[in-house]
Design an enzyme around this catalytic site. Structure first.
Site, PDB file in Angstrom:
ATOM      1  N   CYS A 104      25.573  19.476 -22.876  1.00  0.00           N
ATOM      2  CA  CYS A 104      25.708  18.092 -22.420  1.00  0.00           C
ATOM      3  C   CYS A 104      25.428  17.930 -20.935  1.00  0.00           C
ATOM      4  O   CYS A 104      25.344  16.812 -20.439  1.00  0.00           O
ATOM      5  CB  CYS A 104      27.105  17.560 -22.733  1.00  0.00           C
ATOM      6  SG  CYS A 104      28.391  18.350 -21.745  1.00  0.00           S
ATOM      7  N   CYS A 152       0.836  -1.203   0.000  1.00  0.00           N
ATOM      8  CA  CYS A 152       0.000   0.000   0.000  1.00  0.00           C
ATOM      9  C   CYS A 152       0.875   1.258   0.000  1.00  0.00           C
ATOM     10  O   CYS A 152       0.575   2.244  -0.669  1.00  0.00           O
ATOM     11  CB  CYS A 152      -0.927   0.018   1.214  1.00  0.00           C
ATOM     12  SG  CYS A 152      -2.132  -1.320   1.240  1.00  0.00           S
ATOM     13  N   CYS A 165      24.965  32.521 -23.331  1.00  0.00           N
ATOM     14  CA  CYS A 165      25.668  31.467 -24.049  1.00  0.00           C
ATOM     15  C   CYS A 165      25.429  30.111 -23.402  1.00  0.00           C
ATOM     16  O   CYS A 165      24.641  29.990 -22.478  1.00  0.00           O
ATOM     17  CB  CYS A 165      27.168  31.757 -24.100  1.00  0.00           C
ATOM     18  SG  CYS A 165      27.964  31.562 -22.507  1.00  0.00           S
TER      19      CYS A 165
END
Lengths: 562, 187
Positions: free
Chosen positions: A360, A305, A345
């Site tokens: 990245c 649960c 940038c």
């Protein structure tokens, strides 16, 4: 393994950016998921054709299989471990419980009822206490008269009363302080007598305040429950309250009973479920809603649960916000907080001070120009990029992996539910054409099995999310143990999934044609038997090899009955 | 329907019984709004005080308990020092229609002599229960107070500035209770 899920796995092993896109797409378009389902269904149908060997093999043991399946269905209501209560059966069940106790303990039904209400309808505990603590202690606690003459003395015998009628035939009522003719007075089983008007006033207030189940005598510190003879005599002038009184006693069987829960359907269907003992059951109400008896949530076994609660919160809680975060932010490689790029940038600086590359997500130094970041290049593909992905992204990916599979099966459940309803209607219609409904018992049975299996599969992904990795069981398993467990689990899961897809296809085919072709029929029956076995094995693994080794919490779950 | 017959009988009985010391008076001829008084029990810090109790009887009396509240300030673990609310089982779920205003007031008196600090209405009081605050409050509020200077001193001892207390006393016409109410309410 179906091609559908292979494709999904591929998608998942793409970079973070892709999975983000997917999440966005998922929230955006439901139709896409439906399409996927459709193709999955048609695939499964063709897949089953490529299995003629299994089908003919099944044919040899068909009679036995059939017998077992039908036998199981006939005894279903008893084997399920629960029963549905409606307003009709409520009276019967309550009467049965009362008569049981009355017969075992040799008391009147009225006394048995008072005892049972006091013991929350827990017959075993009541009888144990009567045996262990003795009748006097239990009776006193329940507000019953304790007497030497045995249980019968309760309601009928007039006890030697302190306020007994005087020789002149009047009583001084201790409440209104009036002299009242004895004929207009009533005595409770405890022997305390008051005038009927005062009794009525007392009972009206108590019943009106919702204390109908335990109205005690008016005498101070007496504590004996007003017996029903008294109540019905005194309250006969007020049928509304008298009705409320008896309704409240009837409802007590539902409301005070630990073994009974109301069906959580909205709007309420009017049913309740009573379990035989074990509260870890996922009953299906007469209205068609299945739920966890313990938490009233959707059926969630093999999740506990608590897991289910956390999963629901994760899935539904703030999905809009999370979708936006996934699409518009990147986690900081140092503090993992989501960072939004607000211009400038590709060198982004988190509030915590960590600069990182927006392209990245990798942490960098501060030296940069508009076109490049010092000592950093991420335009080239790197194998190890994945490994360096931050913890937050990894967790997110893990969640998306399980969530997608969970959602796929959840969608299938919805689709198969609609198909099932259509099919049942068609079977009912076909009855008029001379084919009896019971001829399709095998198909309906298979659909039931399919639904159970789908639900188990679906929930097993939520289970896996919490059980393998994640913080919940971090202290219970080492990494290697976890790896072994996960592989075992996934093997079982996959075996079940394969059979489910096969049966889904077979059932579709059988449903379309409604043919009574024996080969198809045996294939369906065999497949559902297979599924039953695999579910049993799957749960044995989960219970005996996984939950059993967890020491941090006691995990109890409902196990689907085969 | 209010049972005025019973209330009148109760009032008559309390009037005839001088021994118990408790009294009940009717306010404005309204039999549902009464003022009771309980003498502080002997050999307790409440000794010598007369504690007034505001009594409200609703429509359901005597089948529902009377609403009772101390209007005299009482320093007692089971009485709220702010509102006078009383924590006593017979005024709540243990009420029985066979009880009367007199028995209820006598129960209040019993409560004064045997506080139940384990089940407190006022946690602060319950903590300081063993200190001598009861005596102090009895002095200050329940006994007919002395001259202006004594009253002023008592208020200052409670942590109020002297000029402030003086002003409040003047505004309340010398009524120490009212002055303290104003100070506490204003603060």
């Amino acid at each position: 393994m179906s091609p559908g899920s292979v494709r999904m796995r591929d998608a998942d092993e793409d970079s973070l950016a892709v999975s983000e896109e997917e999440e966005e797409a998922m929230s955006g378009s439901q139709e896409e998921a439906e399409d996927e389902d459709g193709s999955g269904g048609s695939y499964a149908a063709t897949g089953s054709d490529s299995d003629p060997a299994t089908n003919s093999e099944d044919a040899t043991s068909e009679e036995a299989d059939l017998g077992v399946l039908e036998g199981g269905e006939a005894g279903g209501s008893r084997a399920l471990g629960y029963r549905v209560i409606d307003s009709e059966s409520l009276k019967r069940l309550q009467r049965d419980a009362i008569n049981d106790v009355a017969a075992i303990w040799g008391c009147t039904p009225a006394i048995a009822k008072t005892l049972l209400m006091c013991y929350m309808w827990d017959k075993e505990r009541l009888l144990n206490d009567l045996g262990d603590k003795g009748q006097d202690a239990v009776f006193r606690a329940a507000g019953l008269v304790v007497s030497d003459g045995g249980a019968e003395a309760g309601s009928s015998q007039p006890a030697p009363a302190e306020a007994a009628p005087s020789s002149s035939g009047t009583i001084t009522c201790g409440v209104c302080m009036c002299e009242t003719p004895a004929a207009q007075c009533s005595t409770n089983s405890c022997g305390h007598a008051f005038c009927d008007d005062c009794w009525q006033g007392h009972l009206s207030v108590q019943i009106g305040e919702g204390k109908a189940r335990h109205v005690v005598c008016m005498s101070f510190k007496c504590g004996v429950v007003c017996d029903e003879t008294l109540v019905s005599k005194v309250m006969k002038g007020d049928p509304t309250l008298l009705e409320k009184y008896s309704q409240s006693h009837l409802q007590s069987y539902l409301e005070d009973n630990a073994r009974v829960a109301f069906c959580p359907s909205v709007p309420w269907c009017g049913h309740a479920i009573e379990v035989d003992g074990d509260p870890y059951v996922e009953p299906e109400c007469a209205c068609g809603l299945a739920f966890c008896f313990k938490c009233a949530g959707a059926p969630h076994s093999p999740c506990t649960c608590k897991m289910w609660d956390m999963w629901e919160e994760k899935v539904n809680g703030d999905s809009e916000t999370r979708n936006w975060l996934a699409a518009n932010t990147k986690p900081c490689p140092k503090c993992t907080k989501p960072v939004e790029k607000n211009g400038g940038c590709n060198l982004v600086v988190c509030k915590c001070g960590q600069p990182f590359c927006w392209l990245c997500g990798q942490g960098t130094g501060m030296q940069h120009t508009w076109t490049s970041i010092a000592n950093h290049s991420c335009g080239r593909f790197k194998d190890e990029l994945d490994a360096r992905m931050s913890e937050a992204a990894r967790n997110h990916k893990r969640y998306m992996f399980y969530f997608e599979r969970f959602k796929n099966h959840a969608d299938s459940i919805r689709k198969e539910k609609a198909n099932r309803a259509k099919l049942l209607a068609r079977i009912a219609a076909s009855e008029h054409d001379g084919v009896e409904a019971r001829d399709y018992g095998w198909l309906v049975g298979a659909l039931d099995q399919l639904r159970t299996a789908r639900r188990v599969l679906c929930n097993s992904y939520a289970f896996a999310y919490f059980f393998f990795g994640g913080a919940m069981f971090a202290d219970d398993f080492t990494e290697e143990q976890n790896e072994v467990n996960r592989n075992l689990f996934e093997d079982n899961q996959e075996m079940l999934a394969q059979e489910v897809e096969r049966l889904s296809g077979l059932a579709d085919r059988a449903g379309e044609t409604l043919s009574l072709d024996s080969e198809l029929r045996y294939a369906v029956i065999n497949s559902s038997t297979n599924i039953a076995t695999r579910i049993t094995n799957f749960f044995r693994l989960i219970e005996e090899d996984l939950y059993a080794r967890v020491t941090s919490l006691s995990a109890q779950i409902a196990v689907p009955r085969a | 329907m209010v049972d005025f017959g019973r209330i009148q009988k109760e009032l008559r009985e309390i009037g005839n019984d001088k021994a118990s010391g408790v009294t009940v008076e009717v306010v404005n001829d309204n039999l549902q709004r009464l003022i009771g008084s309980v003498p502080g029990p002997k050999d307790t810090p409440y000794d010598g005080g007369l504690f007034k109790v505001d009594i409200q009887l609703d429509e359901q009396y005597p089948f529902a308990p009377p609403k009772m509240r101390f209007t005299t300030r009482v320093w007692h673990p089971n009485v709220s020092s702010a509102s006078g609310a009383i924590c006593l089982d017979i005024l709540k779920d243990q009420w029985s229609p066979a009880l009367t205003l007199k028995t209820a007031l006598l129960s209040l008196q019993a409560l004064l002599s045997s506080p139940q600090p384990d089940d407190p209405q006022d946690a602060v009081v319950a903590k300081q229960y063993l200190s001598d605050f009861e005596t102090y409050w009895t002095e200050a509020f329940a006994r007919d107070s002395g001259d202006h200077e004594a009253r002023l001193k008592r208020i200052c001892e409670m942590g109020f500035a002297r000029d402030e207390a003086d002003k409040a006393l003047a505004a309340a016409g010398g009524d120490e209770n009212a002055a303290l109410e104003a100070l506490l309410g204003g603060g």
